[in-house]
Design a protein around this motif. Structure first.
Motif, PDB file in Angstrom:
ATOM      1  N   ALA A  23       5.609   2.590   9.974  1.00 49.10           N
ATOM      2  CA  ALA A  23       5.433   1.880   8.712  1.00 49.10           C
ATOM      3  C   ALA A  23       5.900   2.667   7.492  1.00 49.10           C
ATOM      4  CB  ALA A  23       3.957   1.512   8.541  1.00 49.10           C
ATOM      5  N   ILE A  24       6.441   3.868   7.711  1.00 45.22           N
ATOM      6  CA  ILE A  24       6.833   4.693   6.572  1.00 45.22           C
ATOM      7  C   ILE A  24       8.311   5.051   6.665  1.00 45.22           C
ATOM      8  CG2 ILE A  24       6.354   6.792   5.254  1.00 45.22           C
ATOM      9  CD1 ILE A  24       3.584   6.852   6.561  1.00 45.22           C
ATOM     10  N   ALA A  25       8.983   4.951   5.546  1.00 47.65           N
ATOM     11  CA  ALA A  25      10.382   5.366   5.433  1.00 47.65           C
ATOM     12  C   ALA A  25      10.476   6.305   4.237  1.00 47.65           C
ATOM     13  CB  ALA A  25      11.281   4.158   5.213  1.00 47.65           C
ATOM     14  N   VAL A  26      11.457   7.193   4.276  1.00 45.35           N
ATOM     15  CA  VAL A  26      11.651   8.105   3.152  1.00 45.35           C
ATOM     16  C   VAL A  26      12.911   7.711   2.411  1.00 45.35           C
ATOM     17  CG1 VAL A  26      12.090  10.480   2.450  1.00 45.35           C
ATOM     18  CG2 VAL A  26      10.435  10.010   4.240  1.00 45.35           C
ATOM     19  N   GLU A  27      12.751   7.456   1.146  1.00 42.12           N
ATOM     20  CA  GLU A  27      13.872   7.205   0.244  1.00 42.12           C
ATOM     21  C   GLU A  27      13.856   8.373  -0.745  1.00 42.12           C
ATOM     22  OE1 GLU A  27      13.215   3.180  -1.111  1.00 42.12           O
ATOM     23  OE2 GLU A  27      13.296   2.403   0.920  1.00 42.12           O
ATOM     24  N   ASP A  28      13.710   8.126  -2.019  1.00 38.08           N
ATOM     25  CA  ASP A  28      13.496   9.221  -2.967  1.00 38.08           C
ATOM     26  C   ASP A  28      12.118   9.832  -2.733  1.00 38.08           C
ATOM     27  OD1 ASP A  28      15.974   8.859  -4.156  1.00 38.08           O
ATOM     28  OD2 ASP A  28      15.196   7.490  -5.669  1.00 38.08           O
ATOM     29  N   ILE A  29      11.177   8.974  -2.355  1.00 39.82           N
ATOM     30  CA  ILE A  29       9.842   9.376  -1.925  1.00 39.82           C
ATOM     31  C   ILE A  29       9.502   8.535  -0.701  1.00 39.82           C
ATOM     32  CG2 ILE A  29       9.074  10.021  -4.248  1.00 39.82           C
ATOM     33  CD1 ILE A  29       7.447   7.344  -4.257  1.00 39.82           C
ATOM     34  N   ALA A  30       8.387   8.835  -0.062  1.00 37.11           N
ATOM     35  CA  ALA A  30       7.942   8.029   1.071  1.00 37.11           C
ATOM     36  C   ALA A  30       7.543   6.640   0.580  1.00 37.11           C
ATOM     37  CB  ALA A  30       6.777   8.703   1.763  1.00 37.11           C
ATOM     38  N   VAL A  31       7.850   5.638   1.404  1.00 34.84           N
ATOM     39  CA  VAL A  31       7.525   4.245   1.082  1.00 34.84           C
ATOM     40  C   VAL A  31       6.803   3.654   2.285  1.00 34.84           C
ATOM     41  CG1 VAL A  31       8.466   1.980   0.515  1.00 34.84           C
ATOM     42  CG2 VAL A  31       9.569   4.041  -0.379  1.00 34.84           C
ATOM     43  N   ILE A  32       5.658   3.045   2.037  1.00 29.88           N
ATOM     44  CA  ILE A  32       4.855   2.459   3.107  1.00 29.88           C
ATOM     45  C   ILE A  32       5.084   0.953   3.159  1.00 29.88           C
ATOM     46  CG2 ILE A  32       2.513   2.068   3.960  1.00 29.88           C
ATOM     47  CD1 ILE A  32       1.742   4.699   2.538  1.00 29.88           C
ATOM     48  N   ASP A  33       5.410   0.449   4.358  1.00 29.05           N
ATOM     49  CA  ASP A  33       5.549  -0.989   4.583  1.00 29.05           C
ATOM     50  C   ASP A  33       4.144  -1.540   4.829  1.00 29.05           C
ATOM     51  OD1 ASP A  33       5.795  -3.543   5.739  1.00 29.05           O
ATOM     52  OD2 ASP A  33       7.693  -3.030   6.715  1.00 29.05           O
ATOM     53  N   GLU A  34       3.603  -2.225   3.842  1.00 27.52           N
ATOM     54  CA  GLU A  34       2.231  -2.721   3.924  1.00 27.52           C
ATOM     55  C   GLU A  34       2.031  -3.712   5.074  1.00 27.52           C
ATOM     56  OE1 GLU A  34       0.838  -4.092   0.129  1.00 27.52           O
ATOM     57  OE2 GLU A  34       1.403  -2.211  -0.857  1.00 27.52           O
ATOM     58  N   GLY A  35       3.081  -4.372   5.482  1.00 32.35           N
ATOM     59  CA  GLY A  35       2.983  -5.318   6.589  1.00 32.35           C
ATOM     60  C   GLY A  35       2.822  -4.648   7.937  1.00 32.35           C
ATOM     61  N   LYS A  36       3.273  -3.414   8.057  1.00 35.01           N
ATOM     62  CA  LYS A  36       3.175  -2.671   9.313  1.00 35.01           C
ATOM     63  C   LYS A  36       2.002  -1.700   9.341  1.00 35.01           C
ATOM     64  CE  LYS A  36       8.106  -2.582  10.429  1.00 35.01           C
ATOM     65  NZ  LYS A  36       9.265  -1.680  10.647  1.00 35.01           N
ATOM     66  N   CYS A  37       1.567  -1.246   8.170  1.00 35.20           N
ATOM     67  CA  CYS A  37       0.510  -0.231   8.083  1.00 35.20           C
ATOM     68  C   CYS A  37      -0.815  -0.797   8.580  1.00 35.20           C
ATOM     69  CB  CYS A  37       0.361   0.254   6.637  1.00 35.20           C
ATOM     70  SG  CYS A  37      -0.933   1.492   6.412  1.00 35.20           S
ATOM     71  N   VAL A  38      -1.487  -0.058   9.472  1.00 33.42           N
ATOM     72  CA  VAL A  38      -2.797  -0.464   9.986  1.00 33.42           C
ATOM     73  C   VAL A  38      -3.905   0.416   9.414  1.00 33.42           C
ATOM     74  CG1 VAL A  38      -1.885  -1.521  12.085  1.00 33.42           C
ATOM     75  CG2 VAL A  38      -2.535   0.901  12.089  1.00 33.42           C
ATOM     76  N   ASP A  39      -3.582   1.218   8.417  1.00 35.36           N
ATOM     77  CA  ASP A  39      -4.562   2.039   7.702  1.00 35.36           C
ATOM     78  C   ASP A  39      -5.282   3.022   8.621  1.00 35.36           C
ATOM     79  OD1 ASP A  39      -5.580   2.728   5.206  1.00 35.36           O
ATOM     80  OD2 ASP A  39      -7.326   1.420   5.419  1.00 35.36           O
ATOM     81  N   CYS A  40      -4.535   3.621   9.551  1.00 34.54           N
ATOM     82  CA  CYS A  40      -5.142   4.564  10.498  1.00 34.54           C
ATOM     83  C   CYS A  40      -5.365   5.948   9.898  1.00 34.54           C
ATOM     84  CB  CYS A  40      -4.298   4.681  11.765  1.00 34.54           C
ATOM     85  SG  CYS A  40      -2.697   5.505  11.542  1.00 34.54           S
ATOM     86  N   GLY A  41      -4.604   6.299   8.862  1.00 33.66           N
ATOM     87  CA  GLY A  41      -4.779   7.586   8.195  1.00 33.66           C
ATOM     88  C   GLY A  41      -4.053   8.755   8.822  1.00 33.66           C
ATOM     89  N   ALA A  42      -3.279   8.530   9.861  1.00 38.79           N
ATOM     90  CA  ALA A  42      -2.560   9.625  10.515  1.00 38.79           C
ATOM     91  C   ALA A  42      -1.620  10.332   9.546  1.00 38.79           C
ATOM     92  CB  ALA A  42      -1.785   9.109  11.724  1.00 38.79           C
ATOM     93  N   CYS A  43      -1.026   9.597   8.650  1.00 39.75           N
ATOM     94  CA  CYS A  43      -0.095  10.172   7.680  1.00 39.75           C
ATOM     95  C   CYS A  43      -0.801  11.079   6.679  1.00 39.75           C
ATOM     96  CB  CYS A  43       0.657   9.073   6.946  1.00 39.75           C
ATOM     97  SG  CYS A  43      -0.412   7.860   6.114  1.00 39.75           S
TER      98      CYS A  43
END
Length: 54
Positions: A23-43
């Motif tokens: 659910a995370i991609a890096v552009e200028d900064i990290a960007v979280i795809d809210e549709g994929k994120c399950v809020d597990c906190g691993a990041c």
């Protein structure tokens, strides 16, 4: 939902590797795809610059 603290993010990619949902991609900064994120906190645990919070 976790969020990126833009001022702290150094775009290192540690969160990308830690995310089991891809659910995370890096552009200028990290960007979280809210549709994929399950809020597990691993990041949050893997971010060396404390740029992700819940």
């Amino acid at each position: 939902m976790v969020k990126i603290i833009a001022d702290n993010c150094v775009a290192c990619g540690a969160c990308v590797d830690a995310c089991p949902q891809g659910a995370i991609a890096v552009e200028d900064i990290a960007v979280i795809d809210e549709g994929k994120c399950v809020d597990c906190g691993a990041c949050i645990d893997e971010c060396p610059s404390e740029a992700i919070e819940n």
